[in-house]
Write an enzyme that holds these catalytic residues in place. Sequence first.
Site, PDB file in Angstrom:
ATOM      1  N   HIS A 260     -20.672  25.467 -44.143  1.00  0.00           N
ATOM      2  CA  HIS A 260     -19.644  24.540 -44.631  1.00  0.00           C
ATOM      3  C   HIS A 260     -18.900  23.867 -43.468  1.00  0.00           C
ATOM      4  O   HIS A 260     -18.849  22.633 -43.372  1.00  0.00           O
ATOM      5  CB  HIS A 260     -18.654  25.292 -45.533  1.00  0.00           C
ATOM      6  N   GLU A 261     -18.366  24.684 -42.580  1.00  0.00           N
ATOM      7  CA  GLU A 261     -17.618  24.104 -41.451  1.00  0.00           C
ATOM      8  C   GLU A 261     -18.565  23.313 -40.547  1.00  0.00           C
ATOM      9  O   GLU A 261     -18.177  22.292 -39.968  1.00  0.00           O
ATOM     10  CB  GLU A 261     -16.876  25.190 -40.671  1.00  0.00           C
ATOM     11  N   HIS A 264     -18.716  19.836 -41.880  1.00  0.00           N
ATOM     12  CA  HIS A 264     -17.522  19.072 -41.477  1.00  0.00           C
ATOM     13  C   HIS A 264     -17.660  18.632 -40.011  1.00  0.00           C
ATOM     14  O   HIS A 264     -17.358  17.492 -39.654  1.00  0.00           O
ATOM     15  CB  HIS A 264     -16.265  19.946 -41.579  1.00  0.00           C
ATOM     16  N   GLU A 290     -15.287  16.291 -47.258  1.00  0.00           N
ATOM     17  CA  GLU A 290     -15.787  17.429 -48.015  1.00  0.00           C
ATOM     18  C   GLU A 290     -17.209  17.173 -48.527  1.00  0.00           C
ATOM     19  O   GLU A 290     -17.982  18.109 -48.699  1.00  0.00           O
ATOM     20  CB  GLU A 290     -14.809  17.725 -49.160  1.00  0.00           C
TER      21      GLU A 290
HETATM   22 CO    CO Z   1     -14.090  21.935 -46.477  1.00  0.00          CO
END
Ligand code: CO
Length: 496
Positions: A260-261, A264, A290
């Site tokens: 997830h990170e 980003h 996101e």
């Molecule tokens: Co996020």
Amino acid sequence: MTNYLKYKSIMNKIADVQYSSAVLNWDQETYMPPKGAAFRAQQLATLAGIAHELSTTEELGHLLISLSQDNSLSEKEKRNIKESLKKYNDNKKYTTSFVEELSKSISEAFQAWQEAKKTSNFSLYAPYLEKLVKLKREECKLLGYVEHPYDAMLNQYEPDAKTADLEVLFADVRNQLVAFVKKIAAKPQNNDSFMYLHFDKDKQWEFGVGLLKQMGYDFEAGRQDISSHPFTTNFNSEDVRVTTRTNENNLNEMIWSCIHEGGHALYEQGLPVSEYGLPSGEYISLGIHESQSRLWENNVGRSLPYWNTNFSSLQKIFPENFKNVSTEDFYKAMNIVKPSLIRTSADELTYHFHILIRFEIEKALIQGSIEVKDLPDYWNEKYKEYLGVEVPNDAQGVLQDIHWSHGSFGYFPTYSLGSFYAAQFFAQALKEIPELESEIEKGNTKPLLDWLREKVHIHGKYYTAAELCLFITGEKLNFNYFMAYATKKYSRLYHL
Ligand code: CO
């Protein structure tokens, strides 16, 4: 120096101050010793004050107004000026006394929230939250809105988003996703007990770093550290840092926070470094940010092709834990759908009910149709209605998230927007890159990253979120893409 160069140099200076705060913030979350907290808060407040002063000078105002009438600028330069002028005007709407009062109320509410959560006692927090909500209602008036006061809150995170559009979107979520999750709940549950065995932390870390490298995260332009709440931060596109957390008894935490990170971070590393400090060097909105993390986490990371290439290395690192587990078993385990109490550990379908509930509550709070004292009951009723779960106490209910104590109203919907944009973008990527899945299956995610760079990252804030969606997919945000993705995937997983 031309006016545009003058503008650029002021914007660079503001960015220098803001990114210096970001370094201090990163340090605070990762390495700062506890006694450093008091002066750190003062240092951050000082820098925030300096950035605010630089962002609201008469000089910058005059410069922006004159540049906004300059027809010799390129299209990109014109967009930058338009965006900066909008931000300048918004900044000017805040009086110093309002900013100070808000910042003080946030500190108090945050403290009270921590204590209230620890003891599961909402009444400790309620008076501070009431004060904060009152200020937020004032802030809506200050910023101005056309249709709904909540629009003003939303637009701080998702420029141009409208409450009315989100109501339509979340009506789709309610109408389609509730029924679909019920169908899944009627089926036998898959097994994920092997995700909760003992996993050595250093070995987990090593595996997570491997996943980040495979995604194309550049360790020459970033680093990973440990923090209690994983996050991504950046000081320019050549220094983009991620954090993760490892839990010896739950492999999920490390895997999903890394991917997830990482998603980003790839967005931030892909922003054009030549546009430092300018809108053309910044992300579009939190929803689009996101979309990048969730596309990697869900559409790629929770897919079978991805684990067809990665599961064998995980098995080699943890041979005991996975000796009787197949790739298919592992794929099923990471995609278990089960209504639950806590948003941050929810699966990718029921997650959106958590957001829907928060959206309904925030909207009602901001427009004044409910009050802070009604929150726990309101919360618990909604959890019963949408997720079918009883909330045992406020710590696991209305007190679970940090957002409101930070004054962040209007933030939650951007999480759902991210998933829905991700599904739509990924469907388009599959259309444009026929070999996409077979390449992922070989451990090659470069075609996807190249595509995201070209379609999303390099443009900075040139497009609005709605324009970007149109540019990439030829249509506006459409919930059907998410529903189609979910239906296909979970019908197979649960034999629907
Ligand atoms: Co996020």
